[in-house]
Design an enzyme around this catalytic site. Structure first.
Site, PDB file in Angstrom:
ATOM      1  N   ARG A   1       0.863  -1.177   0.000  1.00 13.00           N
ATOM      2  CA  ARG A   1       0.000   0.000   0.000  1.00 13.00           C
ATOM      3  C   ARG A   1       0.898   1.225   0.000  1.00 13.00           C
ATOM      4  NH1 ARG A   1      -3.407  -2.759  -1.592  1.00 13.00           N
ATOM      5  NH2 ARG A   1      -5.492  -3.171  -0.765  1.00 13.00           N
TER       6      ARG A   1
ATOM      7  N   GLU B   1      -3.288   7.671  -4.158  1.00 18.17           N
ATOM      8  CA  GLU B   1      -3.711   7.145  -5.456  1.00 18.17           C
ATOM      9  C   GLU B   1      -4.989   7.804  -5.947  1.00 18.17           C
ATOM     10  OE1 GLU B   1      -2.129   2.822  -4.769  1.00 18.17           O
ATOM     11  OE2 GLU B   1      -3.970   2.739  -5.918  1.00 18.17           O
TER      12      GLU B   1
ATOM     13  N   HIS C   1      -1.133   0.345  -9.942  1.00 16.38           N
ATOM     14  CA  HIS C   1      -1.793  -0.557  -8.965  1.00 16.38           C
ATOM     15  C   HIS C   1      -2.401  -1.767  -9.686  1.00 16.38           C
ATOM     16  CE1 HIS C   1      -3.825  -0.879  -4.753  1.00 16.38           C
ATOM     17  NE2 HIS C   1      -3.540  -2.068  -5.260  1.00 16.38           N
TER      18      HIS C   1
HETATM   19  C1  GLV Z   1      -4.891  -5.106  -3.960  1.00 16.88           C
HETATM   20  O1  GLV Z   1      -4.230  -4.141  -3.744  1.00 16.88           O
HETATM   21  C2  GLV Z   1      -5.510  -5.913  -2.956  1.00 16.88           C
HETATM   22  O2  GLV Z   1      -5.451  -5.626  -1.747  1.00 16.88           O
HETATM   23  O3  GLV Z   1      -6.124  -6.907  -3.361  1.00 16.88           O
END
Ligand code: GLV
Ligand code: GLV
Length: 325
Positions: free
Chosen positions: A240, A269, A287
């Site tokens: 993250r 983001e 991402h």
């Molecule tokens: C993606 O970032 C997830 O947490 O699945």
């Protein structure tokens, strides 16, 4: 038209929608890949028994209240649940589920893609080549960093961190890891050694973050941590964004305090910290850690199954607050 029992905040792959339709009949959903504006989300969840949410939706107290007392489950289409106020959901007796396991390899593969791309300047080289600036081979041009035999630091050794570390086997690396508990599989299979964050920062040639976002990991890599890293180090983040202080990362990359970074996630983001996009030693992915056709279909199936099970009074497969069941 009557509102459906559940609401899906973004169109997930068709196999998941099909499972949901089979159980609930027609379903209401946001048919796009765009995040619903807050006001629309609040209106959309009203009166629902279940919400299938994405990591881009903040499912907080206000959303839970807007859904109303009939809400029984929030099925997150992600392994991370930092976008959900799980404590508030638990308080209301709302089950929260996630999609662990099925995206582990996809995410570990993305971390390796970024590691190799950053080490060997693949994205920068692509920009140079396609812009016509490639003027032919040269003995000291485009030098990157070797990977084989180097020291790999794995921060967070859950499912994804473990899978990522295992994929280092062919590169015969010395593996250091940081985790709350010893990971015997990594120690046995790779001779990995569990150690402190400062030691990992000082010794690693490549570092990859695999922690979840919580108050103890927010801002975990900042100015002090960059000052401990080798000037040849490559930092990879597929966890993250807020785990890294992005402003400090830009500073570290710009001043060559570290060699490069490979990022899949960002602090705010989809915005990037000022200066990040113009750095040649940052490889930036949108991402997309779990974004393989295979993983996204498996996530769709699991997220749909979790919601169906929870609303039929059965135990969801992967619940993060099982105390409400
Ligand atoms: C993606 O970032 C997830 O947490 O699945
Ligand atoms: C985190 O959720 C992991 O699977 O490592």
């Amino acid at each position: 038209m009557k509102r459906s029992r559940i609401y899906v905040t973004k169109a997930i792959p068709e196999n998941g929608l099909e499972l949901l339709r089979r159980s609930f009949g027609r379903i209401d959903l946001n048919p796009t890949q765009k995040t619903l504006p807050r006001k629309e989300l609040l209106a959309a969840v009203r009166g629902r028994e279940g919400i299938l949410s994405c990591l881009t939706d903040s499912i907080d107290e206000e959303v839970l209240r807007a859904a109303g007392p009939g809400l029984r489950a929030v099925s997150n289409y992600a392994v991370g649940t930092d976008n959900i106020d799980v404590a508030a959901a638990t308080e209301r007796g709302v089950a929260v589920t996630n999609t662990p396991g099925v995206l582990t390899l996809a995410t570990a593969e993305m971390a390796w893609s970024l590691l190799l791309a950053a080490a060997r300047r693949v994205a920068e080289g692509d920009r140079i080549t396609r812009s016509g600036k490639f003027a032919g081979w040269g003995p000291t041009l485009y030098l990157g960093r070797a990977v084989t035999g180097k020291t790999l630091g794995v921060i967070g050794a859950g499912r994804i961190g473990t899978a990522f570390a295992r994929l280092s086997k062919g590169f015969r690396m010395e593996v250091l890891y940081r985790a709350r508990r010893p990971n015997r599989a990594l120690e046995r299979e790779l001779g990995a050694r569990r150690t402190s964050l400062p030691e990992i920062l000082k010794r690693s040639d490549f570092l990859s973050l695999h922690v979840d976002l919580n108050p103890s990991t927010r801002g975990m890599i900042g100015r002090k941590e960059f000052s401990l890293m080798k000037p040849s180090a490559v930092l990879v983040n597929t966890s993250r964004g807020p785990v890294i202080d992005e402003k400090e990362l830009v500073r570290a990359l710009k001043s060559r305090k570290i060699f490069a970074a490979g990022l899949d996630v960002y602090e705010r983001e989809p915005r990037l910290a000022p200066g990040l996009a113009s750095l040649d030693n940052a490889v930036l992915a949108p991402h997309a850690g779990s974004a393989t056709t295979e993983a996204r279909a498996a996530m769709a199936e699991l997220a749909a199954e979790n919601l169906i099970l929870a609303l039929s009074g059965r135990r969801p497969k992967t619940c993060v607050n099982p105390e409400v069941l």
